[in-house]
Design a protein around this motif. Structure first.
Motif, PDB file in Angstrom:
ATOM      1  N   HIS A   1       0.819  -1.215   0.000  1.00  0.00           N
ATOM      2  CA  HIS A   1       0.000   0.000   0.000  1.00  0.00           C
ATOM      3  C   HIS A   1       0.853   1.265   0.000  1.00  0.00           C
ATOM      4  O   HIS A   1       0.382   2.333   0.408  1.00  0.00           O
ATOM      5  CB  HIS A   1      -0.935   0.010   1.213  1.00  0.00           C
ATOM      6  CG  HIS A   1      -1.665  -1.268   1.429  1.00  0.00           C
ATOM      7  ND1 HIS A   1      -2.601  -1.753   0.543  1.00  0.00           N
ATOM      8  CD2 HIS A   1      -1.569  -2.197   2.421  1.00  0.00           C
ATOM      9  CE1 HIS A   1      -3.068  -2.912   0.989  1.00  0.00           C
ATOM     10  NE2 HIS A   1      -2.456  -3.205   2.117  1.00  0.00           N
ATOM     11  N   ALA A   2       2.093   1.150  -0.442  1.00  0.00           N
ATOM     12  CA  ALA A   2       3.019   2.292  -0.378  1.00  0.00           C
ATOM     13  C   ALA A   2       2.467   3.524  -1.105  1.00  0.00           C
ATOM     14  O   ALA A   2       2.654   4.664  -0.662  1.00  0.00           O
ATOM     15  CB  ALA A   2       4.374   1.907  -0.959  1.00  0.00           C
ATOM     16  N   ALA A   3       1.757   3.302  -2.194  1.00  0.00           N
ATOM     17  CA  ALA A   3       1.217   4.428  -2.976  1.00  0.00           C
ATOM     18  C   ALA A   3       0.145   5.190  -2.203  1.00  0.00           C
ATOM     19  O   ALA A   3      -0.161   6.348  -2.542  1.00  0.00           O
ATOM     20  CB  ALA A   3       0.652   3.919  -4.297  1.00  0.00           C
ATOM     21  N   ARG A   4      -0.416   4.564  -1.163  1.00  0.00           N
ATOM     22  CA  ARG A   4      -1.477   5.214  -0.369  1.00  0.00           C
ATOM     23  C   ARG A   4      -0.904   6.080   0.753  1.00  0.00           C
ATOM     24  O   ARG A   4      -1.663   6.641   1.553  1.00  0.00           O
ATOM     25  CB  ARG A   4      -2.407   4.158   0.242  1.00  0.00           C
ATOM     26  CG  ARG A   4      -3.064   3.218  -0.763  1.00  0.00           C
ATOM     27  CD  ARG A   4      -4.033   3.933  -1.671  1.00  0.00           C
ATOM     28  NE  ARG A   4      -4.708   3.008  -2.562  1.00  0.00           N
ATOM     29  CZ  ARG A   4      -5.930   2.547  -2.375  1.00  0.00           C
ATOM     30  NH1 ARG A   4      -6.624   2.910  -1.318  1.00  0.00           N
ATOM     31  NH2 ARG A   4      -6.479   1.726  -3.251  1.00  0.00           N
ATOM     32  N   GLU A   5       0.408   6.140   0.842  1.00  0.00           N
ATOM     33  CA  GLU A   5       1.084   6.959   1.872  1.00  0.00           C
ATOM     34  C   GLU A   5       0.646   6.578   3.282  1.00  0.00           C
ATOM     35  O   GLU A   5       0.345   7.438   4.115  1.00  0.00           O
ATOM     36  CB  GLU A   5       0.849   8.456   1.615  1.00  0.00           C
ATOM     37  CG  GLU A   5       1.435   8.928   0.293  1.00  0.00           C
ATOM     38  CD  GLU A   5       1.319  10.431   0.084  1.00  0.00           C
ATOM     39  OE1 GLU A   5       0.696  11.105   0.937  1.00  0.00           O
ATOM     40  OE2 GLU A   5       1.847  10.914  -0.925  1.00  0.00           O
ATOM     41  N   ILE A   6       0.606   5.287   3.537  1.00  0.00           N
ATOM     42  CA  ILE A   6       0.282   4.846   4.889  1.00  0.00           C
ATOM     43  C   ILE A   6       1.527   4.937   5.775  1.00  0.00           C
ATOM     44  O   ILE A   6       2.651   4.985   5.284  1.00  0.00           O
ATOM     45  CB  ILE A   6      -0.265   3.404   4.909  1.00  0.00           C
ATOM     46  CG1 ILE A   6       0.812   2.409   4.440  1.00  0.00           C
ATOM     47  CG2 ILE A   6      -1.529   3.279   4.075  1.00  0.00           C
ATOM     48  CD1 ILE A   6       0.404   0.968   4.647  1.00  0.00           C
ATOM     49  N   ARG A   7       1.291   4.979   7.085  1.00  0.00           N
ATOM     50  CA  ARG A   7       2.373   4.967   8.064  1.00  0.00           C
ATOM     51  C   ARG A   7       2.212   3.718   8.929  1.00  0.00           C
ATOM     52  O   ARG A   7       1.106   3.395   9.376  1.00  0.00           O
ATOM     53  CB  ARG A   7       2.347   6.229   8.937  1.00  0.00           C
ATOM     54  CG  ARG A   7       2.705   7.493   8.148  1.00  0.00           C
ATOM     55  CD  ARG A   7       2.343   8.750   8.928  1.00  0.00           C
ATOM     56  NE  ARG A   7       3.222   8.989  10.067  1.00  0.00           N
ATOM     57  CZ  ARG A   7       4.404   9.598   9.989  1.00  0.00           C
ATOM     58  NH1 ARG A   7       4.858  10.002   8.821  1.00  0.00           N
ATOM     59  NH2 ARG A   7       5.128   9.809  11.066  1.00  0.00           N
ATOM     60  N   ILE A   8       3.318   3.012   9.114  1.00  0.00           N
ATOM     61  CA  ILE A   8       3.297   1.764   9.871  1.00  0.00           C
ATOM     62  C   ILE A   8       4.131   1.941  11.131  1.00  0.00           C
ATOM     63  O   ILE A   8       5.336   2.212  11.058  1.00  0.00           O
ATOM     64  CB  ILE A   8       3.848   0.597   9.023  1.00  0.00           C
ATOM     65  CG1 ILE A   8       3.023   0.425   7.749  1.00  0.00           C
ATOM     66  CG2 ILE A   8       3.861  -0.693   9.846  1.00  0.00           C
ATOM     67  CD1 ILE A   8       3.609  -0.562   6.751  1.00  0.00           C
ATOM     68  N   TYR A   9       3.479   1.805  12.282  1.00  0.00           N
ATOM     69  CA  TYR A   9       4.148   1.951  13.572  1.00  0.00           C
ATOM     70  C   TYR A   9       4.358   0.568  14.166  1.00  0.00           C
ATOM     71  O   TYR A   9       3.393  -0.150  14.432  1.00  0.00           O
ATOM     72  CB  TYR A   9       3.296   2.798  14.526  1.00  0.00           C
ATOM     73  CG  TYR A   9       3.050   4.207  14.050  1.00  0.00           C
ATOM     74  CD1 TYR A   9       3.895   5.241  14.431  1.00  0.00           C
ATOM     75  CD2 TYR A   9       1.975   4.500  13.203  1.00  0.00           C
ATOM     76  CE1 TYR A   9       3.671   6.539  13.989  1.00  0.00           C
ATOM     77  CE2 TYR A   9       1.751   5.790  12.754  1.00  0.00           C
ATOM     78  CZ  TYR A   9       2.600   6.800  13.149  1.00  0.00           C
ATOM     79  OH  TYR A   9       2.391   8.081  12.701  1.00  0.00           O
ATOM     80  N   GLU A  10       5.612   0.190  14.354  1.00  0.00           N
ATOM     81  CA  GLU A  10       5.927  -1.088  14.992  1.00  0.00           C
ATOM     82  C   GLU A  10       6.227  -0.837  16.467  1.00  0.00           C
ATOM     83  O   GLU A  10       7.180  -0.131  16.802  1.00  0.00           O
ATOM     84  CB  GLU A  10       7.121  -1.759  14.315  1.00  0.00           C
ATOM     85  CG  GLU A  10       6.802  -2.327  12.948  1.00  0.00           C
ATOM     86  CD  GLU A  10       7.852  -3.317  12.465  1.00  0.00           C
ATOM     87  OE1 GLU A  10       8.791  -3.640  13.246  1.00  0.00           O
ATOM     88  OE2 GLU A  10       7.746  -3.767  11.318  1.00  0.00           O
TER      89      GLU A  10
END
Length: 278
Positions: A100-109
């Motif tokens: 989903h990189a094109a959707r500009e999501i942010r992933i918090y680990e």
């Protein structure tokens, strides 16, 4: 887990994910980073995978719960969610495989500082670059406030979020589970996928596996704490404001994904995977 040491459970899960790629060709969850992040060769992974006659069930659960979570997450992203929080991330590779990189999501680990430091070492050793959408949030779950740490890392409390919480709930007390659900439900339009165990989680021929597992966890200082009936878990979720609860039993998991696992052992394991929306 022991203070200042990475989670041994996280390593076991990473090996199961890698074994799924080697033995089952990633039929449930294709993960080109599973072997790379381990920094182990196929022989070591195969020794781990075939070292227990019921190891195939572990591969099934590890791959299937991630697949269920990632399918639900994809639907949430289609619906507008742009924040993903992975609680107890361990050596999870979703951020590296992010479709989903094109959707500009942010992933918090979110994970223990020692486990995250260990993961960074693994990534560096494997020469895997950190993607720009990945934010590490080190949290000592015994002392820190997860919400405060997330906000400090740039998390938007007023925007929808999708939580994955895999391989964690069985090791928490009911109080700790309740506190975490309280935090999730404080965010409007939040969703979560997690797994839990039934009270009689290792019936019949699997009981020895359960005993061995408990002894193994004791040695690693990672105890198994909480068990739930499906109706009890649904009641807990509803009491925290969650609805649209989908509870997937082990039988359903085996029916849906079992044919993709080579030499899947017979038997029933009391694992459930839940997807719930607030």
């Amino acid at each position: 887990m022991k203070p200042n040491e990475p989670s041994r459970t996280a390593l076991m899960i990473a090996r199961q994910r890698a074994a799924h790629q080697v033995l089952d060709h990633g039929a449930i969850l294709c993960d080109p980073f599973a072997m790379k992040i381990l920094c182990e060769d196929e022989k070591e992974v195969l020794q781990f995978a075939t070292g227990h006659p019921l190891g195939s069930i572990g591969r099934l659960i590890t791959a299937a719960r991630s697949r269920i979570a990632e399918d639900a997450l994809a639907r949430a992203v289609e619906g507008g969610v742009r924040q993903i929080v992975i609680l107890g991330a361990g050596l999870d590779t979703f951020a590296l495989r992010n479709p989903h990189a094109a959707r500009e999501i942010r992933i918090y680990e979110v994970d223990h500082p020692a486990t995250q430091a260990w993961k960074r070492e693994r990534l560096a050793e494997a020469q895997i670059a950190l993607p720009p959408w990945l934010i590490f949030v080190p949290v000592d779950f015994e002392q820190d406030d997860v919400g405060e740490k997330l906000v400090g890392a740039g998390f938007q409390q007023n925007s929808p979020v999708f939580f994955t919480w895999l391989g964690v709930v069985p090791y928490l007390t009911e109080d700790a589970i309740g506190h975490t659900l309280d935090y999730m439900s404080s965010i409007q339009n939040s969703e979560v996928v997690f797994d839990y165990m039934e009270p009689e989680a290792f019936p019949g021929e699997l009981r020895q596996l359960g005993t061995e597992r408990t002894e193994q966890l004791k040695k690693m200082n990672e105890r198994s704490a909480s068990r739930f009936e499906a109706a009890g878990m649904a009641a807990i979720l509803r009491s925290h404001g969650f609805c649209a609860i989908e509870d997937i039993s082990f039988q359903e998991i085996a029916s849906r994904f079992g044919s993709a696992v080579q030499g899947l052992a017979s038997g029933h394991l009391g694992v459930h995977v839940v997807h719930a929306k607030h």
